[in-house]
Design a protein around this motif. Sequence first.
Motif, PDB file in Angstrom:
ATOM      1  N   TRP A  36     -41.513  53.666 -19.251  1.00 21.46           N
ATOM      2  CA  TRP A  36     -40.267  53.015 -18.826  1.00 21.46           C
ATOM      3  C   TRP A  36     -40.129  53.059 -17.308  1.00 21.46           C
ATOM      4  O   TRP A  36     -39.414  52.257 -16.722  1.00 21.46           O
ATOM      5  CB  TRP A  36     -39.074  53.640 -19.536  1.00 21.46           C
ATOM      6  N   LYS A  37     -40.849  53.965 -16.646  1.00 22.72           N
ATOM      7  CA  LYS A  37     -40.870  54.019 -15.172  1.00 22.72           C
ATOM      8  C   LYS A  37     -41.407  52.705 -14.603  1.00 22.72           C
ATOM      9  O   LYS A  37     -41.015  52.281 -13.525  1.00 22.72           O
ATOM     10  CB  LYS A  37     -41.749  55.199 -14.732  1.00 22.72           C
ATOM     11  N   PHE A  38     -42.293  52.048 -15.347  1.00 21.50           N
ATOM     12  CA  PHE A  38     -42.974  50.844 -14.883  1.00 21.50           C
ATOM     13  C   PHE A  38     -42.395  49.559 -15.473  1.00 21.50           C
ATOM     14  O   PHE A  38     -42.557  48.490 -14.913  1.00 21.50           O
ATOM     15  CB  PHE A  38     -44.459  50.904 -15.275  1.00 21.50           C
ATOM     16  N   LEU A  95     -46.474  50.309  -8.636  1.00 19.33           N
ATOM     17  CA  LEU A  95     -46.132  50.651 -10.017  1.00 19.33           C
ATOM     18  C   LEU A  95     -47.035  49.918 -11.009  1.00 19.33           C
ATOM     19  O   LEU A  95     -47.450  50.488 -12.017  1.00 19.33           O
ATOM     20  CB  LEU A  95     -44.668  50.337 -10.305  1.00 19.33           C
ATOM     21  N   LYS A 148     -41.200  57.421 -22.262  1.00 21.27           N
ATOM     22  CA  LYS A 148     -40.422  57.778 -21.064  1.00 21.27           C
ATOM     23  C   LYS A 148     -41.233  57.488 -19.806  1.00 21.27           C
ATOM     24  O   LYS A 148     -40.720  56.933 -18.837  1.00 21.27           O
ATOM     25  CB  LYS A 148     -40.010  59.251 -21.122  1.00 21.27           C
ATOM     26  N   LEU A 149     -42.513  57.862 -19.811  1.00 24.12           N
ATOM     27  CA  LEU A 149     -43.387  57.574 -18.673  1.00 24.12           C
ATOM     28  C   LEU A 149     -43.515  56.065 -18.458  1.00 24.12           C
ATOM     29  O   LEU A 149     -43.393  55.575 -17.333  1.00 24.12           O
ATOM     30  CB  LEU A 149     -44.764  58.206 -18.896  1.00 24.12           C
ATOM     31  N   TYR A 161     -49.401  51.620 -13.744  1.00 25.57           N
ATOM     32  CA  TYR A 161     -49.316  51.240 -15.162  1.00 25.57           C
ATOM     33  C   TYR A 161     -50.714  50.924 -15.699  1.00 25.57           C
ATOM     34  O   TYR A 161     -51.096  51.384 -16.776  1.00 25.57           O
ATOM     35  CB  TYR A 161     -48.389  50.036 -15.323  1.00 25.57           C
ATOM     36  N   LYS A 196     -41.893  46.204 -13.599  1.00 30.07           N
ATOM     37  CA  LYS A 196     -41.165  46.113 -12.338  1.00 30.07           C
ATOM     38  C   LYS A 196     -42.110  45.467 -11.335  1.00 30.07           C
ATOM     39  O   LYS A 196     -43.301  45.769 -11.301  1.00 30.07           O
ATOM     40  CB  LYS A 196     -40.705  47.490 -11.888  1.00 30.07           C
TER      41      LYS A 196
END
Length: 120
Positions: free
Chosen positions: A87-89, A16, A84-85, A20, A11
């Motif tokens: 995918w936040k980035f 972010l 999952k963590l 990452y 992103k």
Amino acid sequence: MKRYCLALDLKDDPALIAEYEYWHRRENGWPAIRESILKSGIVQMEIYRTGNRLFMIMETDNTFSFEHKAVADANNIKVQEWEKLMWKFQQPLSWVKEGEKWVLMDMIFQLSPETSEKVF
């Protein structure tokens, strides 16, 4: 040995992206993730970034397959937590199927002492 090159976007948010990179520093990485990668037959992995584009190089032994890695990852709670963590980035490249993340890249050129020809 086989080499695979893959791409993925982050992103486009400096905070972010910094977070990452924090999670990918050796001291902050999860040991279970490193173990999962090595157990799958990946012997070396590098990730590079320019802007929000990521480029991964994987060197694998003859036991590696994307299919086996996917099954092992799906059955590994720590890998699922990590994904999952992450995918936040991350965000998929615009042309990929829904749910795809890292996408294999095609080699279009190779220069070595033996050849300077374009490879298809």
